[in-house]
Design a protein around this motif. Structure first.
Motif, PDB file in Angstrom:
ATOM      1  N   THR A  73       0.847  -1.189   0.000  1.00 30.41           N
ATOM      2  CA  THR A  73       0.000   0.000   0.000  1.00 30.41           C
ATOM      3  C   THR A  73       0.885   1.242   0.000  1.00 30.41           C
ATOM      4  O   THR A  73       1.893   1.297   0.705  1.00 30.41           O
ATOM      5  CB  THR A  73      -0.915   0.004   1.229  1.00 30.41           C
ATOM      6  OG1 THR A  73      -1.778  -1.143   1.180  1.00 30.41           O
ATOM      7  CG2 THR A  73      -1.767   1.273   1.286  1.00 30.41           C
ATOM      8  N   THR A  82       1.951   5.463   0.170  1.00 33.11           N
ATOM      9  CA  THR A  82       2.040   6.410   1.295  1.00 33.11           C
ATOM     10  C   THR A  82       1.588   7.814   0.912  1.00 33.11           C
ATOM     11  O   THR A  82       1.676   8.738   1.706  1.00 33.11           O
ATOM     12  CB  THR A  82       3.486   6.480   1.812  1.00 33.11           C
ATOM     13  OG1 THR A  82       4.358   6.846   0.741  1.00 33.11           O
ATOM     14  CG2 THR A  82       3.921   5.143   2.383  1.00 33.11           C
ATOM     15  N   GLY A  84      -1.049  10.798   0.193  1.00 30.46           N
ATOM     16  CA  GLY A  84      -2.395  11.149   0.630  1.00 30.46           C
ATOM     17  C   GLY A  84      -3.312  11.422  -0.541  1.00 30.46           C
ATOM     18  O   GLY A  84      -2.878  11.679  -1.669  1.00 30.46           O
ATOM     19  N   LYS A 105      -2.984  11.638   5.512  1.00 26.07           N
ATOM     20  CA  LYS A 105      -2.342  10.636   4.652  1.00 26.07           C
ATOM     21  C   LYS A 105      -3.088   9.318   4.803  1.00 26.07           C
ATOM     22  O   LYS A 105      -2.662   8.403   5.491  1.00 26.07           O
ATOM     23  CB  LYS A 105      -0.879  10.491   5.031  1.00 26.07           C
ATOM     24  CG  LYS A 105      -0.087  11.749   4.786  1.00 26.07           C
ATOM     25  CD  LYS A 105       1.155  11.412   4.012  1.00 26.07           C
ATOM     26  CE  LYS A 105       1.914  12.693   3.689  1.00 26.07           C
ATOM     27  NZ  LYS A 105       1.991  12.917   2.278  1.00 26.07           N
ATOM     28  N   ALA A 106      -4.244   9.230   4.146  1.00 23.34           N
ATOM     29  CA  ALA A 106      -5.102   8.056   4.273  1.00 23.34           C
ATOM     30  C   ALA A 106      -5.038   7.250   2.991  1.00 23.34           C
ATOM     31  O   ALA A 106      -5.912   7.345   2.139  1.00 23.34           O
ATOM     32  CB  ALA A 106      -6.529   8.476   4.581  1.00 23.34           C
ATOM     33  N   SER A 107      -3.988   6.464   2.823  1.00 24.18           N
ATOM     34  CA  SER A 107      -3.828   5.696   1.590  1.00 24.18           C
ATOM     35  C   SER A 107      -4.327   4.270   1.720  1.00 24.18           C
ATOM     36  O   SER A 107      -4.417   3.549   0.724  1.00 24.18           O
ATOM     37  CB  SER A 107      -2.354   5.679   1.164  1.00 24.18           C
ATOM     38  OG  SER A 107      -1.554   5.102   2.180  1.00 24.18           O
ATOM     39  N   GLY A 108      -4.636   3.816   2.948  1.00 24.90           N
ATOM     40  CA  GLY A 108      -5.073   2.446   3.177  1.00 24.90           C
ATOM     41  C   GLY A 108      -6.572   2.309   3.089  1.00 24.90           C
ATOM     42  O   GLY A 108      -7.314   3.282   2.919  1.00 24.90           O
ATOM     43  N   GLU A 153      -3.045  -1.143   5.237  1.00 25.60           N
ATOM     44  CA  GLU A 153      -2.929   0.160   5.875  1.00 25.60           C
ATOM     45  C   GLU A 153      -1.786   0.958   5.243  1.00 25.60           C
ATOM     46  O   GLU A 153      -0.955   0.422   4.529  1.00 25.60           O
ATOM     47  CB  GLU A 153      -2.702  -0.009   7.381  1.00 25.60           C
ATOM     48  CG  GLU A 153      -3.905  -0.562   8.137  1.00 25.60           C
ATOM     49  CD  GLU A 153      -5.135   0.309   8.002  1.00 25.60           C
ATOM     50  OE1 GLU A 153      -5.043   1.518   8.294  1.00 25.60           O
ATOM     51  OE2 GLU A 153      -6.191  -0.218   7.585  1.00 25.60           O
ATOM     52  N   HIS A 154      -1.745   2.241   5.537  1.00 25.29           N
ATOM     53  CA  HIS A 154      -0.781   3.197   4.984  1.00 25.29           C
ATOM     54  C   HIS A 154       0.663   2.666   5.071  1.00 25.29           C
ATOM     55  O   HIS A 154       1.181   2.397   6.145  1.00 25.29           O
ATOM     56  CB  HIS A 154      -0.899   4.512   5.764  1.00 25.29           C
ATOM     57  CG  HIS A 154       0.004   5.614   5.304  1.00 25.29           C
ATOM     58  ND1 HIS A 154      -0.340   6.488   4.304  1.00 25.29           N
ATOM     59  CD2 HIS A 154       1.236   5.991   5.718  1.00 25.29           C
ATOM     60  CE1 HIS A 154       0.639   7.362   4.127  1.00 25.29           C
ATOM     61  NE2 HIS A 154       1.605   7.074   4.975  1.00 25.29           N
ATOM     62  N   TRP A 202      -8.153   3.349  -1.912  1.00 26.53           N
ATOM     63  CA  TRP A 202      -6.932   2.591  -1.592  1.00 26.53           C
ATOM     64  C   TRP A 202      -5.862   2.869  -2.641  1.00 26.53           C
ATOM     65  O   TRP A 202      -6.105   2.743  -3.836  1.00 26.53           O
ATOM     66  CB  TRP A 202      -7.282   1.107  -1.561  1.00 26.53           C
ATOM     67  CG  TRP A 202      -6.168   0.170  -1.251  1.00 26.53           C
ATOM     68  CD1 TRP A 202      -5.103   0.378  -0.432  1.00 26.53           C
ATOM     69  CD2 TRP A 202      -6.022  -1.166  -1.764  1.00 26.53           C
ATOM     70  NE1 TRP A 202      -4.292  -0.736  -0.392  1.00 26.53           N
ATOM     71  CE2 TRP A 202      -4.838  -1.698  -1.199  1.00 26.53           C
ATOM     72  CE3 TRP A 202      -6.775  -1.950  -2.631  1.00 26.53           C
ATOM     73  CZ2 TRP A 202      -4.399  -2.979  -1.498  1.00 26.53           C
ATOM     74  CZ3 TRP A 202      -6.341  -3.224  -2.924  1.00 26.53           C
ATOM     75  CH2 TRP A 202      -5.163  -3.739  -2.357  1.00 26.53           C
ATOM     76  N   TRP A 227      -4.610   4.754  -7.488  1.00 32.18           N
ATOM     77  CA  TRP A 227      -5.690   4.664  -6.521  1.00 32.18           C
ATOM     78  C   TRP A 227      -6.824   3.807  -7.076  1.00 32.18           C
ATOM     79  O   TRP A 227      -7.128   3.862  -8.273  1.00 32.18           O
ATOM     80  CB  TRP A 227      -6.253   6.052  -6.211  1.00 32.18           C
ATOM     81  CG  TRP A 227      -5.389   6.879  -5.307  1.00 32.18           C
ATOM     82  CD1 TRP A 227      -4.363   7.701  -5.674  1.00 32.18           C
ATOM     83  CD2 TRP A 227      -5.497   6.960  -3.887  1.00 32.18           C
ATOM     84  NE1 TRP A 227      -3.808   8.294  -4.574  1.00 32.18           N
ATOM     85  CE2 TRP A 227      -4.487   7.862  -3.449  1.00 32.18           C
ATOM     86  CE3 TRP A 227      -6.325   6.384  -2.929  1.00 32.18           C
ATOM     87  CZ2 TRP A 227      -4.300   8.185  -2.111  1.00 32.18           C
ATOM     88  CZ3 TRP A 227      -6.143   6.700  -1.600  1.00 32.18           C
ATOM     89  CH2 TRP A 227      -5.138   7.583  -1.198  1.00 32.18           C
TER      90      TRP A 227
END
Length: 335
Positions: free
Chosen positions: A210, A212, A214, A221-224, A256-257, A288, A311
């Motif tokens: 995943t 990193t 944002g 920074k919600a990449s997960g 998760e991130h 994601w 994404w």
């Protein structure tokens, strides 16, 4: 094998530290895959053979751990015994992992001292597990093995004595990261298919990273994602069918991130991997960012790399949560 009562779930939760929901899920899978209510010693060894197909010899290590888990010594693991395996392997308690390793290495005599001969046998079993069949067995290889044995013996203090206590074993391993990583109990294969299903199947390791970065419209920074994630592998010989990616080998909470998650699947031989379909079922709040996907067939020791670099998000970019992948080619975004 009947369903668990609320009292049994509470007891198992207290014993293992696992949530009752997690225990119920494990029990459901255990019943489906082990209808007799137990895993025999023979089946457990076969699971190790399938889980480590390129190992020189996984049987000795599997037998040592089976003996440690089999508390009632009936040559089978019931659900309670198996759940303890899950709790230790998924947990982060260093002492628990070392206690289980100590018990395995001295053949389920958890209170007896660990002798020089027993630790030498344990080291050889570990080396047979982590070394592949392709490794040559020449004099140089034998020297390397002896060097590893000598290193372990020295770090555990066997230069001055012929046996050590459990307390000393734990103290020395916790004080030496390399020794801990080599000797501690970390994970075991889960019975994710029946004995019959293992025949003719190959072990595939699925690795997903995943990102990193944002989201464009979000400062955090919600990449997960917490969404359910699915994958289909397309091979020259066959397709895998839909695989739900759950029970990561590396993180309790996958995707998760910045996380790299590893999943194990036993599948019919797919041949050369020509493509993959990756998607999730999350809503607009569960976008994601996938950095890359790697598929390793451990039977043939081949890896296929997918640089996803995009994404999967129903709220941004091209608003797609499902993507078709080709090896070594980033899919990009649709205009």
């Amino acid at each position: 094998m009947t369903s668990l009562t609320s009292k049994e779930s509470n007891q198992l939760s207290e014993e293992t530290g696992l949530s009752k929901l997690s225990i119920q899920d494990w029990h459901k899978r255990f019943v489906q895959e082990c209808p007799t209510g137990s895993i025999s010693k023979e089946r457990y060894i076969n699971l190790y053979r399938s889980y480590y197909p390129r190992a020189r010899n996984s049987d000795t290590y599997a037998q040592m751990l089976f003996t440690a888990f089999d508390d009632d010594r009936d040559q089978a693991l019931n659900f309670r015994e198996f759940l303890r395996v899950v709790a230790v392997s998924q947990g982060t308690d260093e002492k628990a992992k070392l206690e289980l390793a100590y018990k395995a290495y001295n053949r389920n005599q958890s209170d007896a001292n660990l002798t020089r001969k027993e630790i030498q046998n344990a080291v050889m079993a570990i080396l047979n597990l982590v070394e592949t069949k392709d490794d040559t067995d020449d004099n140089n290889d034998t020297d390397k093995r002896q060097t590893t044995i000598d290193w372990v013996m020295k770090r555990l203090g066997y230069e001055e004595k012929n046996e050590i206590t459990k307390k000393e074993f734990i103290r020395r391993c916790k004080g030496d990261t390399n020794l801990y990583e080599f000797l501690a109990f970390h994970c075991v294969p889960k019975p994710n298919c029946s004995d019959g299903d293992l025949r003719g199947k190959e072990k595939y390791k699925i690795t997903i990273k995943t990102g990193t970065e944002g989201k464009k419209l979000v400062l955090l920074k919600a990449s997960g994602t917490d969404a359910n994630v699915y994958l289909i592998l397309h091979g020259e010989k066959a397709n895998s069918g839909t695989i739900q990616l759950q029970n990561s080998q590396t993180h309790k909470d996958p995707f998760e991130h910045g996380h790299t998650d590893v999943f194990i699947q036993f599948l019919p031989s797919l041949g050369k991997i020509k493509g993959a379909t990756l998607w999730h079922t999350g809503d607009k709040s569960q976008g994601w960012l996938v950095e890359n996907l790697m598929i390793t067939n451990e039977a043939s020791n081949t890896t296929t790399y997918f640089p996803v670099q995009r994404w999967l998000d129903s709220d941004e970019y091209d608003k797609k949560t499902k993507v078709e992948l080709i090896p070594n080619q980033p899919p990009g975004y649709d205009e």
